[in-house]
Design a protein around this motif. Structure first.
Motif, PDB file in Angstrom:
ATOM      1  N   SER A   6     -29.834 -30.288  -4.430  1.00 58.03           N
ATOM      2  CA  SER A   6     -28.907 -29.522  -5.153  1.00 58.03           C
ATOM      3  C   SER A   6     -29.373 -28.149  -5.514  1.00 58.03           C
ATOM      4  O   SER A   6     -30.709 -27.724  -5.758  1.00 58.03           O
ATOM      5  N   HIS A  15     -24.077 -22.826 -18.171  1.00 54.79           N
ATOM      6  CA  HIS A  15     -23.025 -23.169 -19.388  1.00 54.79           C
ATOM      7  C   HIS A  15     -22.792 -24.651 -19.194  1.00 54.79           C
ATOM      8  O   HIS A  15     -23.540 -25.346 -18.352  1.00 54.79           O
ATOM      9  N   TYR A 126     -21.571 -17.752   3.289  1.00 57.55           N
ATOM     10  CA  TYR A 126     -22.187 -18.538   2.138  1.00 57.55           C
ATOM     11  C   TYR A 126     -22.359 -19.951   2.290  1.00 57.55           C
ATOM     12  O   TYR A 126     -23.224 -20.581   2.126  1.00 57.55           O
ATOM     13  N   GLY A 145     -20.794 -30.544  -9.144  1.00 56.15           N
ATOM     14  CA  GLY A 145     -19.583 -30.391  -9.909  1.00 56.15           C
ATOM     15  C   GLY A 145     -18.369 -30.518  -8.790  1.00 56.15           C
ATOM     16  O   GLY A 145     -18.626 -30.194  -7.558  1.00 56.15           O
ATOM     17  N   ASP A 147     -16.191 -28.630  -8.031  1.00 51.77           N
ATOM     18  CA  ASP A 147     -15.918 -27.280  -7.189  1.00 51.77           C
ATOM     19  C   ASP A 147     -16.522 -27.140  -5.812  1.00 51.77           C
ATOM     20  O   ASP A 147     -16.340 -26.294  -4.962  1.00 51.77           O
ATOM     21  N   GLN A 148     -17.545 -27.775  -5.756  1.00 52.45           N
ATOM     22  CA  GLN A 148     -18.536 -27.789  -4.478  1.00 52.45           C
ATOM     23  C   GLN A 148     -18.015 -28.639  -3.408  1.00 52.45           C
ATOM     24  O   GLN A 148     -18.535 -28.628  -2.472  1.00 52.45           O
ATOM     25  N   ALA A 182     -17.106 -35.443 -16.655  1.00 55.89           N
ATOM     26  CA  ALA A 182     -16.831 -34.007 -16.499  1.00 55.89           C
ATOM     27  C   ALA A 182     -17.314 -33.209 -15.513  1.00 55.89           C
ATOM     28  O   ALA A 182     -17.912 -32.321 -15.143  1.00 55.89           O
ATOM     29  N   VAL A 185     -15.347 -28.946 -15.743  1.00 54.96           N
ATOM     30  CA  VAL A 185     -15.127 -28.377 -17.030  1.00 54.96           C
ATOM     31  C   VAL A 185     -14.370 -27.228 -17.062  1.00 54.96           C
ATOM     32  O   VAL A 185     -14.687 -26.401 -16.307  1.00 54.96           O
ATOM     33  N   LYS A 194     -11.272 -22.926 -14.401  1.00 50.78           N
ATOM     34  CA  LYS A 194     -12.805 -23.410 -14.545  1.00 50.78           C
ATOM     35  C   LYS A 194     -13.843 -22.847 -15.453  1.00 50.78           C
ATOM     36  O   LYS A 194     -13.502 -21.475 -15.471  1.00 50.78           O
ATOM     37  N   MET A 195     -14.580 -23.481 -16.274  1.00 47.14           N
ATOM     38  CA  MET A 195     -15.193 -22.640 -17.013  1.00 47.14           C
ATOM     39  C   MET A 195     -16.286 -22.031 -16.248  1.00 47.14           C
ATOM     40  O   MET A 195     -16.872 -22.710 -15.436  1.00 47.14           O
TER      41      MET A 195
END
Ligand code: TYM
Length: 332
Positions: A6, A15, A126, A145, A147-148, A182, A185, A194-195
Motif C-alpha cells: 500500500s 490525518h 495516476y 480506505g 476512496d481508493q 472508519a 472518515v 471526506k476528511m
C-alpha cells in the motif's frame, strides 16, 4: 503467496482519516503478511509541489508511519521514486489501460474539477501508476480506505487485460482490503465531505501532529445536530456528522458502531465529544511524540527509506524482467 502493498502520498500531514482508514490496518496486517509500504512521491507531483517541501514531507510521512508502528525491518518501507520499476511498469500500463476506463475515475474528476484541460497528464494517468506500484511486486492484497476502491478495480482490469493481451498468467487479481469502522472518515466541519489534507480548514481534520489541546478544540467544534446519540446505527443514517463521530469513536476503541450506540444511547454530544477527545489523545499522543523524536534524526529516517528501496528493488527486478520478456523488448 500473500503479499501486501500500500501507499500514501507525501503531501502535508497525515490525518485521522489516513490513520484509521489505512495506516492502522497496515500495522495490523504486519503480524501475518509480508508487507511493502510506500511513500508515493511520484504520485505527489501529479500536482505542483515545492521540491524542498516534497523532500521534507517525504521524511515526515515516513516518520509518521514508523511512529504509528510500521516495522521497516521485517517489512519494507521506502519512497517510490527510489525504485524505477514503478515508472517503468506504469508506462507499459499506459499502453494497456483504455481511455474509457480512466474517464470513469471519480477521483480525477474531483481533483481536476472545472479546470480539466489544465490538469496534468500525470493526474489523469495516476491510476495506471497505482496499478504499477502494486503489480511491480505482484501484491495480492492492498489495504486502503474506501476512496481508493475504484482505483483498485482498475488495477484488476489492467492485470486482466495485460494477462489476456499477452496470453500469460503474469499478474494476480489484487484484492482490496477495506476494513474497520472508519473506512471513510468525514470532515469534522461537513459530514458529507471526506476528511482530507487539502481541505482549506484545519478544523476539518485531526492531524497526527496536533497537540492534545488542539484535538480537544477541534472535536468540541466538530459539527453535530441538536439530537442526542441514538440507540442504534440505523438512526444515524440521516445524520452524517453524528455518524462520522460515532464511527471515529468505534474505530478508535475497536468496537462496533452498534456497541458504541448502545453505550451512549441518549447521551448529549457534548459529553460524547469529551470521551472522544480523550480516546483520540490517548491513541495519537504516543505517535506524535515518537514522530517528533524521529524528525530530529532525519538521517535515520533516510537510511530506513534507502534500505527499504534496495530491498524493494530486488523484489521488483525479476518482475520487470519477466514483463520485458512478455512484451517483447529485446534484452541484449
Ligand atoms: P492518500 O495518500 O490519499 O491516502 C492514504 C490512505 O489513506 C486513506 N484515506 C482515508 N481513509 C478513510 N477516510 C479518509 N478520509 C481517508 N483519506 C485517505 C486512503 O484510502 C489511502 O489508503 N492513491 C493513494 C496512494 C497510493 C496507493 C498506491 C495506495 C499510490 N499507490 C498503491 C494503494 C496501493 C492515495 O492518494 O492515498
Amino acid at each position: 503467496m500473500n503479499r501486501v502493498f500500500s501507499g500514501v502520498q507525501p503531501t502535508g500531514n497525515l490525518h485521522l482519516g489516513n490513520y484509521l482508514g489505512a495506516i492502522r490496518n497496515w500495522v495490523t496486517l504486519q503480524a501475518d503478511h509480508e508487507c511493502i509500504y510506500c511513500v508515493v512521491d511520484l504520485h505527489a507531483i501529479t500536482v505542483a509541489q515545492d521540491p524542498a517541501e516534497l523532500r521534507a514531507s517525504t521524511r515526515e510521512v515516513a516518520a509518521s508511519l514508523l511512529a504509528a508502528g510500521i516495522d521497516a525491518k521485517t517489512g519494507i518501507l521506502f519512497n517510490q521514486s527510489q525504485v524505477s520499476a514503478h515508472a517503468e511498469l506504469a508506462w507499459i500500463f499506459n499502453c494497456v489501460a483504455r481511455l474509457g476506463w480512466l474517464n470513469r475515475m471519480t477521483q480525477f474528476k474531483e481533483k481536476a474539477g472545472k479546470h480539466r484541460e489544465n490538469a496534468s497528464v500525470g493526474l489523469y494517468a495516476y491510476p495506471n501508476l497505482m496499478a504499477a506500484d502494486i503489480l511491480t511486486y505482484k501484491a495480492t492484497h492492498v489495504p486502503v480506505g474506501e476512496d481508493q476502491k475504484q482505483h483498485l478495480e482498475l488495477c484488476r482490469d489492467i492485470a486482466q487485460a495485460f494477462n489476456s493481451q499477452y496470453g500469460v498468467d503474469c499478474f494476480p487479481l489484487t484484492e482490496p482490503l477495506i476494513f474497520g469502522e472508519a473506512t471513510r472518515v468525514m470532515s469534522l466541519r461537513d459530514g458529507t465531505a471526506k476528511m482530507s489534507k487539502s481541505d482549506p480548514s484545519d478544523y476539518a481534520r485531526i492531524n497526527l501532529t496536533d497537540p492534545p489541546d488542539l484535538i480537544v478544540k477541534k472535536i468540541r467544534r466538530a459539527r453535530t445536530d441538536p439530537d442526542p446519540l441514538p440507540s442504534t446505527p440505523d438512526e444515524l443514517e440521516s445524520r452524517p456528522e453524528a455518524a462520522n463521530l460515532v464511527g471515529i469513536f468505534a474505530a478508535l476503541c475497536s468496537e462496533s458502531v452498534e456497541a458504541v450506540c448502545r453505550r451512549f444511547d441518549g447521551a448529549q454530544f457534548s459529553t460524547f465529544k469529551e470521551k472522544l477527545a480523550e480516546l483520540a489523545i490517548a491513541e495519537l499522543t504516543p505517535i506524535t511524540a515518537e514522530m517528533q523524536r524521529l524528525m530530529d534524526d532525519p538521517a535515520y529516517v533516510e537510511s530506513v527509506l534507502h534500505d527499504g528501496a534496495e530491498r524493494a528493488r530486488n523484489l521488483s527486478e525479476p518482475v520487470i524482467r519477466e514483463v520485458q520478456e512478455v512484451v517483447g523488448f529485446l534484452i541484449a
